[in-house]
Design an enzyme around this catalytic site. Sequence first.
Site, PDB file in Angstrom:
ATOM      1  N   CYS A   1       2.978   5.777  16.035  1.00  0.00           N
ATOM      2  CA  CYS A   1       3.785   6.122  16.993  1.00  0.00           C
ATOM      3  C   CYS A   1       3.586   4.977  18.230  1.00  0.00           C
ATOM      4  O   CYS A   1       2.882   5.056  19.021  1.00  0.00           O
ATOM      5  CB  CYS A   1       3.449   7.488  17.525  1.00  0.00           C
TER       6      CYS A   1
ATOM      7  N   GLN B   1      -7.310   0.552   3.479  1.00  0.00           N
ATOM      8  CA  GLN B   1      -8.432  -0.110   4.546  1.00  0.00           C
ATOM      9  C   GLN B   1      -9.853  -0.258   3.973  1.00  0.00           C
ATOM     10  O   GLN B   1     -10.393  -1.345   4.260  1.00  0.00           O
ATOM     11  CB  GLN B   1      -8.807   0.957   5.759  1.00  0.00           C
TER      12      GLN B   1
ATOM     13  N   GLY C   1       0.843  -1.330   0.097  1.00  0.00           N
ATOM     14  CA  GLY C   1       0.105   0.016   0.256  1.00  0.00           C
ATOM     15  C   GLY C   1       0.887   1.270   0.037  1.00  0.00           C
ATOM     16  O   GLY C   1       0.384   2.024  -0.618  1.00  0.00           O
ATOM     17  N   THR C   2       1.774   1.334   0.739  1.00  0.00           N
ATOM     18  CA  THR C   2       2.748   2.211   0.874  1.00  0.00           C
ATOM     19  C   THR C   2       3.395   2.683  -0.288  1.00  0.00           C
ATOM     20  O   THR C   2       3.496   3.807  -1.058  1.00  0.00           O
ATOM     21  CB  THR C   2       3.846   2.125   2.093  1.00  0.00           C
TER      22      THR C   2
ATOM     23  N   ASN D   1      -7.690   5.027   8.545  1.00  0.00           N
ATOM     24  CA  ASN D   1      -7.374   3.872   9.150  1.00  0.00           C
ATOM     25  C   ASN D   1      -7.326   4.008  10.993  1.00  0.00           C
ATOM     26  O   ASN D   1      -7.547   3.359  11.484  1.00  0.00           O
ATOM     27  CB  ASN D   1      -5.816   3.586   8.941  1.00  0.00           C
TER      28      ASN D   1
ATOM     29  N   HIS E   1      -2.076  -7.393   2.732  1.00  0.00           N
ATOM     30  CA  HIS E   1      -1.953  -7.842   3.891  1.00  0.00           C
ATOM     31  C   HIS E   1      -3.407  -7.157   4.942  1.00  0.00           C
ATOM     32  O   HIS E   1      -3.548  -7.676   6.107  1.00  0.00           O
ATOM     33  CB  HIS E   1      -0.812  -7.552   4.654  1.00  0.00           C
TER      34      HIS E   1
HETATM   35  C1  LIG Z   1      -1.835  -0.054   6.078  1.00  0.00           C
HETATM   36  C2  LIG Z   1      -2.056   1.246   5.391  1.00  0.00           C
HETATM   37  C3  LIG Z   1      -1.175   1.837   4.417  1.00  0.00           C
HETATM   38  C4  LIG Z   1       0.197   1.073   4.103  1.00  0.00           C
HETATM   39  O1  LIG Z   1       0.034  -0.198   3.418  1.00  0.00           O
HETATM   40  P1  LIG Z   1       1.281  -1.211   3.603  1.00  0.00           P
HETATM   41  O2  LIG Z   1       0.737  -2.331   2.634  1.00  0.00           O
HETATM   42  O3  LIG Z   1       1.402  -1.588   4.976  1.00  0.00           O
HETATM   43  O4  LIG Z   1       2.648  -0.278   3.134  1.00  0.00           O
HETATM   44  C5  LIG Z   1      -1.440   2.774   3.693  1.00  0.00           C
HETATM   45  N1  LIG Z   1      -2.869   3.441   3.998  1.00  0.00           N
HETATM   46  C6  LIG Z   1      -3.598   3.128   4.771  1.00  0.00           C
HETATM   47  C7  LIG Z   1      -5.055   3.876   4.905  1.00  0.00           C
HETATM   48  C8  LIG Z   1      -3.376   1.738   5.515  1.00  0.00           C
HETATM   49  O5  LIG Z   1      -4.327   1.446   6.512  1.00  0.00           O
END
Ligand SMILES: *Cc1c(COP(=O)(O)O)cnc(C)c1O
Length: 383
Positions: free
Chosen positions: A328, A182, A71-72, A154, A204
């Site tokens: 955090c 999410q 996601g990142t 989130n 995930h």
């Molecule tokens: C978890 C999350 C991310 C990051 O996703 P990853 O797959 O962990 O890198 C980005 N945005 C939201 C809203 C998330 O909940």
Amino acid sequence: MRSVYLDYAATTPMDERVIAAMLPYYREIFGNPSSLHYFGQQAEAALEQARRTTAVCLGASPEELIFTGGGTESDNLALRGVALQRRRLHSASHLLISPVEHHAVLHTARQLADEHGFELEFLPVDEYGFVSPRDVHARLRTTTALVSVVYAQNEIGTINPVSEIAALCRERGVPFHTDAVQAAAHLPIPRASDLADLLSIGAHKFYGPKGVGALFIRRGVAIQPVQTGGSQEGGLRAGTQNVAQIVGLAEAFRLTRLELDQHASRLVLLRDRIIQGVLEKVPNARLTGHPVMRLPNHASFVFEGVDGNTLLMLLDGAGFACSSGSACKSGSPKPSAVLEAIGLAPSWSLGSLRVTLGRTTGEDDVEGVLKVLPALVEKARRR
Ligand SMILES: *Cc1c(COP(=O)(O)O)cnc(C)c1O
């Protein structure tokens, strides 16, 4: 001691059916999808099947999907790739984002401002963290490079009116990105292009593997690569694809879409039981995020005068794994930017708690946490 997992917004366990679907691609079908021979063809077939499956889940076409490392990374590619390309092509240098974005969006936008000279403007939000389409409309400029608003937040669970925002941006020819990491686990997405021009997901959060995600890029949106190298993923994400993980993402997403209603209707009841129970039993407690327009598995609170990390440790000791909602984990207590943006004073926002439910959460888990919570909150009150 058995611990109850109530942190499904942080991550989810992998579905056994997903693991089974992935295993062949760690063993016999190991080829590089870019190779010409039989082994490569097999891997490529699996990759493109996964792309079609994922596209169907999003009501998109397969060419509109790029597989990423999570996601990142999808958020990074959307923001950096579109902002830099729009500046190159149209001298657009204005970024418009909400103040309740995940760090993957927020910190990328900050870097674009600090290192690349973009002007970063934050949209207002109301007390629920809700972005109003009217406020987006009022701030759109001809020089806006990109707008980004999270679909389902989130930390506080609020669902934003992204389809209305998308329509406004499209009218003005400004690309709109939404972080649906999410949302993808819980909300229907009949047609991604109705929600945004770019949409991020990560496996995930919906019972798939970590370290794999996808970015929907609507046909015609101008974007440049962030990671350069080979011509994989239409030249937008260089590097040999992680075929097994991508197969896992597609299968997890397919199953999630298939079973969406079944889980959501059950989770909403448990969620509302938690919300009602906490507000009833714990003095000086408030719900954060929207009471109705929120993720079906998401309950989040603040308690006045409570140290959030102490509360989490006490809960963990009592056998309940929850979260404060913000990333955090350690160090000096700093109020979450999201809770600040919705107007909470530090005396409230430092005492945050997020309880997020999943497929295996039962009524007994919910009653269990409700039973121990009031005493633990009192214990964690700073006096
Ligand atoms: C978890 C999350 C991310 C990051 O996703 P990853 O797959 O962990 O890198 C980005 N945005 C939201 C809203 C998330 O909940």
